[in-house]
Design an enzyme around this catalytic site. Structure first.
Site, PDB file in Angstrom:
ATOM      1  N   LYS A   1      -6.791   8.231 -13.391  1.00 53.78           N
ATOM      2  CA  LYS A   1      -6.035   6.988 -13.540  1.00 53.78           C
ATOM      3  C   LYS A   1      -6.867   5.769 -13.143  1.00 53.78           C
ATOM      4  O   LYS A   1      -6.961   4.791 -13.881  1.00 53.78           O
ATOM      5  CB  LYS A   1      -4.766   7.028 -12.685  1.00 53.78           C
ATOM      6  N   THR A   2      -7.434   5.834 -11.946  1.00 52.18           N
ATOM      7  CA  THR A   2      -8.202   4.700 -11.443  1.00 52.18           C
ATOM      8  C   THR A   2      -9.452   4.464 -12.282  1.00 52.18           C
ATOM      9  O   THR A   2      -9.775   3.341 -12.660  1.00 52.18           O
ATOM     10  CB  THR A   2      -8.583   4.927  -9.976  1.00 52.18           C
TER      11      THR A   2
ATOM     12  N   SER B   1      -3.255  12.658  -8.770  1.00 52.77           N
ATOM     13  CA  SER B   1      -4.521  12.320  -8.134  1.00 52.77           C
ATOM     14  C   SER B   1      -5.671  13.140  -8.718  1.00 52.77           C
ATOM     15  O   SER B   1      -5.557  14.355  -8.887  1.00 52.77           O
ATOM     16  CB  SER B   1      -4.426  12.583  -6.622  1.00 52.77           C
TER      17      SER B   1
ATOM     18  N   LYS C   1       1.908   6.314   0.000  1.00 49.42           N
ATOM     19  CA  LYS C   1       2.805   7.129  -0.806  1.00 49.42           C
ATOM     20  C   LYS C   1       4.236   7.089  -0.299  1.00 49.42           C
ATOM     21  O   LYS C   1       5.183   7.270  -1.075  1.00 49.42           O
ATOM     22  CB  LYS C   1       2.291   8.573  -0.854  1.00 49.42           C
TER      23      LYS C   1
ATOM     24  N   ARG D   1      -2.733  14.472   1.715  1.00 51.26           N
ATOM     25  CA  ARG D   1      -1.315  14.472   2.043  1.00 51.26           C
ATOM     26  C   ARG D   1      -0.878  15.837   2.574  1.00 51.26           C
ATOM     27  O   ARG D   1      -1.464  16.852   2.249  1.00 51.26           O
ATOM     28  CB  ARG D   1      -0.483  14.122   0.803  1.00 51.26           C
TER      29      ARG D   1
ATOM     30  N   ASP E   1      -2.375   2.658  -9.693  1.00 50.97           N
ATOM     31  CA  ASP E   1      -1.647   3.866  -9.284  1.00 50.97           C
ATOM     32  C   ASP E   1      -0.124   3.781  -9.353  1.00 50.97           C
ATOM     33  O   ASP E   1       0.519   4.782  -9.643  1.00 50.97           O
ATOM     34  CB  ASP E   1      -2.050   4.235  -7.850  1.00 50.97           C
TER      35      ASP E   1
ATOM     36  N   ARG F   1     -12.250   9.018  -0.212  1.00 48.89           N
ATOM     37  CA  ARG F   1     -11.451   7.937  -0.810  1.00 48.89           C
ATOM     38  C   ARG F   1     -12.046   6.560  -0.522  1.00 48.89           C
ATOM     39  O   ARG F   1     -12.682   6.346   0.515  1.00 48.89           O
ATOM     40  CB  ARG F   1     -10.027   7.970  -0.246  1.00 48.89           C
TER      41      ARG F   1
ATOM     42  N   HIS G   1       4.255   6.544 -11.690  1.00 48.12           N
ATOM     43  CA  HIS G   1       2.988   6.923 -11.067  1.00 48.12           C
ATOM     44  C   HIS G   1       1.905   6.810 -12.135  1.00 48.12           C
ATOM     45  O   HIS G   1       1.571   7.774 -12.806  1.00 48.12           O
ATOM     46  CB  HIS G   1       3.076   8.356 -10.539  1.00 48.12           C
TER      47      HIS G   1
END
Length: 526
Positions: free
Chosen positions: A238-239, A234, A197, A54, A253, A317, A216
């Site tokens: 989380k994933t 990130s 996003k 980003r 996410d 990714r 989030h």
């Protein structure tokens, strides 16, 4: 005055507009156009050029009648004038009208029918449209998709470069959100995550106004309906941690929490792929097949992805439809959470691997949002850097942090939720000296927290941070539970820990008197 709808309808209605294509058609187009290649498992892989993450300094919100008195303006939500937006919109539309092909996807954001929004995504690249089809919620049929009258539209033209000296941007790249016109305009960057996003930011604006908490976080649910949420920026896990073979995945996410429970905002997952192995993360590894998109993953012999190769970026990714996870919950909804986990990748290596938080500590850590930005998640980040990201997601929050914090506090109280802080970062020393937390140990601690087993444990108080740390956890070395014990030099630990504690205290000053009770009862000055 710009007629946005007419210009968009004209572009979408052209004969060379490819609408509502299947994954197979988009893969074929991507390869034909030289945008990507297929891996041995059938996943499409593409490179994003110099923008491998980003670009927050290039993100703007148009200051208009909708946003003016509601958006929390500042370095995250940078204002831009309607005039600048209009000028760039017309240039981008002219740019796309000259293309031989543009690609259009209509879908949804939000698995809950009462609060979902209808989307249209217009892309210069076929592989970007494949990404949108993967990450957003797909209509059941092509006919359904073609009939969608969009409430928000993304227009993405990566090869259009702004002239920042003339166009009023900070660089050649721009991500502009117009809440009044309901358009997201993206140019100059090939990083597909900007689309995802931007829609999350839109939902973070719309849902709280409907009394729905936007978060989030990832989410999963056990066979007894016990829902768990995992908050974190990130790279914090989380994933990875939500993809548990023993629990159904709700989403990885972005979620909402309403009167009925939790629902996913997306239709896909977006996992970091660096150092990915089948042994450590089998669910994610095996989800990367036809219908998935890899970003900046280097291909070796016979088109085999080399997930250890960071030559292009650390922020490699994998985007894949949620139903590529065998135990995904479809539709992506469940009841109210029983457990919340705050994830932090502590580059100092001084926070416990797991600690239990009371209500005030939970609010303190939610507002603090401490973690480390990991390499590649934003442009210019090459080594982990400590950061405080309010609500574990400040880059995506258009409203004031107190809106989200107050909603979460009320929900924790109402549903009697257990909250834990989990450090997925370093132990035994800071980054470069210590080692990253063992994923198997983290999984073990998290599973026992979710099952309620940890609640029956004996806890000890961390002397510096005041956190309640379990004395023992089955399958986890006792010496890492209290982080000071894992350091060779106790003096070095004390110095680093006190340094981080002071950073927490200094950061919390920005909330002022509005959060004084939380600081007094849940902070490190207590």
């Amino acid at each position: 005055m710009v007629d946005y709808k007419s210009l968009i309808d004209e572009l979408v209605g052209k004969e060379d507009s490819r609408k509502q294509l299947t994954s197979a058609q988009l893969v074929e187009a991507s390869i034909r156009r030289g945008e990507g290649r297929l891996t041995e498992t059938g996943a499409l892989t593409a490179n994003t050029g110099k923008y491998t993450g980003r670009s927050p300094k290039d993100r703007f919100v148009v200051e208009d009648s909708v946003s003016q008195n509601k958006v929390d303006w500042g370095s995250v939500n940078q204002p831009i004038s309607q005039e600048v937006f209009d000028n760039l919109f017309k240039q981008v539309m002219n740019h796309l009208n000259r293309k031989e092909e543009v690609f259009v996807f209509n879908g949804y954001a939000g698995a809950d029918d009462k609060t979902r929004i209808k989307l249209r995504v217009i892309n210069e690249f076929a592989w970007h449209n494949m990404f949108a089809r993967t990450m957003f919620i797909r209509p059941q049929t092509k006919e359904e998709g073609l009939e969608i009258d969009p409430e928000f539209t993304i227009v993405s033209a990566p090869r259009f470069k702004a002239n920042h000296a003339v166009d009023g941007t900070n660089s050649e790249a721009f991500i502009m959100v117009s809440l009044e016109k309901k358009i997201i305009l993206i140019g100059g960057t090939e990083y597909a995550g900007e689309m995802k996003k931007s829609i999350f930011s839109i939902m973070n604006f719309l849902l709280p106004e409907q009394g729905v908490m936007s978060m989030h976080c990832s989410a999963n649910v056990g066979e007894n309906g016990d829902v768990a949420l995992f908050f974190g920026l990130s790279g914090t896990g989380k994933t990875t941690l939500s993809a548990d073979p023993h629990r159904d995945l709700i989403g990885d996410d972005e979620h909402g929490w309403n009167a009925d429970g939790v629902f996913n905002i997306e239709g896909g997952c977006y996992a970091k792929a660096i150092n990915l192995t089948e042994e450590k993360e089998p669910e994610i590894f095996n989800a990367i097949k036809f219908g998935s998109v890899l970003e900046n993953v280097v291909l070796g012999d016979d088109n085999v992805p080399d997930y250890d190769d960071n030559a292009l970026t650390e922020n490699t990714r994998a985007a894949y439809p949620i139903d590529h996870i065998p135990n995904a919950r479809i539709p992506s909804k469940a009841g109210h959470p029983k457990t919340i986990v705050f994830l932090t990748a502590d580059a100092f290596g001084v926070l416990p691997p797991i600690s239990r938080l009371n209500r005030h500590q939970a609010m303190y850590h939610f507002l603090s949002g401490f973690t480390s930005k990991l390499a590649g998640t934003e442009r210019g980040i090459t080594t982990p850097q400590p950061v405080f990201s309010t609500c574990f997601g400040s880059p995506f929050l258009p409203l004031h942090a107190s809106v989200y914090a107050n909603m979460l506090g009320k929900l924790i109280d109402k549903h009697d939720v257990n909250v834990y802080l989990v450090n997925t970062g370093w132990t035994g020393g800071e980054y470069g000296v210590g080692r990253r937390m063992d994923l198997t140990h983290t999984r073990s601690m998290v599973r026992r927290a979710i099952s309620g087993e940890l609640e029956l444990n004996e806890f000890q108080k961390d002397p510096i941070f005041g956190l309640s740390v379990p004395v023992k956890v089955s399958g986890v070395p006792t010496e890492i539970l209290m982080p000071r014990d894992a350091w060779e030099s106790k003096e070095a630990y004390d110095e680093k820990a006190n340094n981080l504690k002071q950073q927490f205290i200094d950061n919390f000053k920005k909330f002022g008197d509005a959060a004084s009770e939380i600081e007094e009862k849940g902070g490190f000055t207590a």
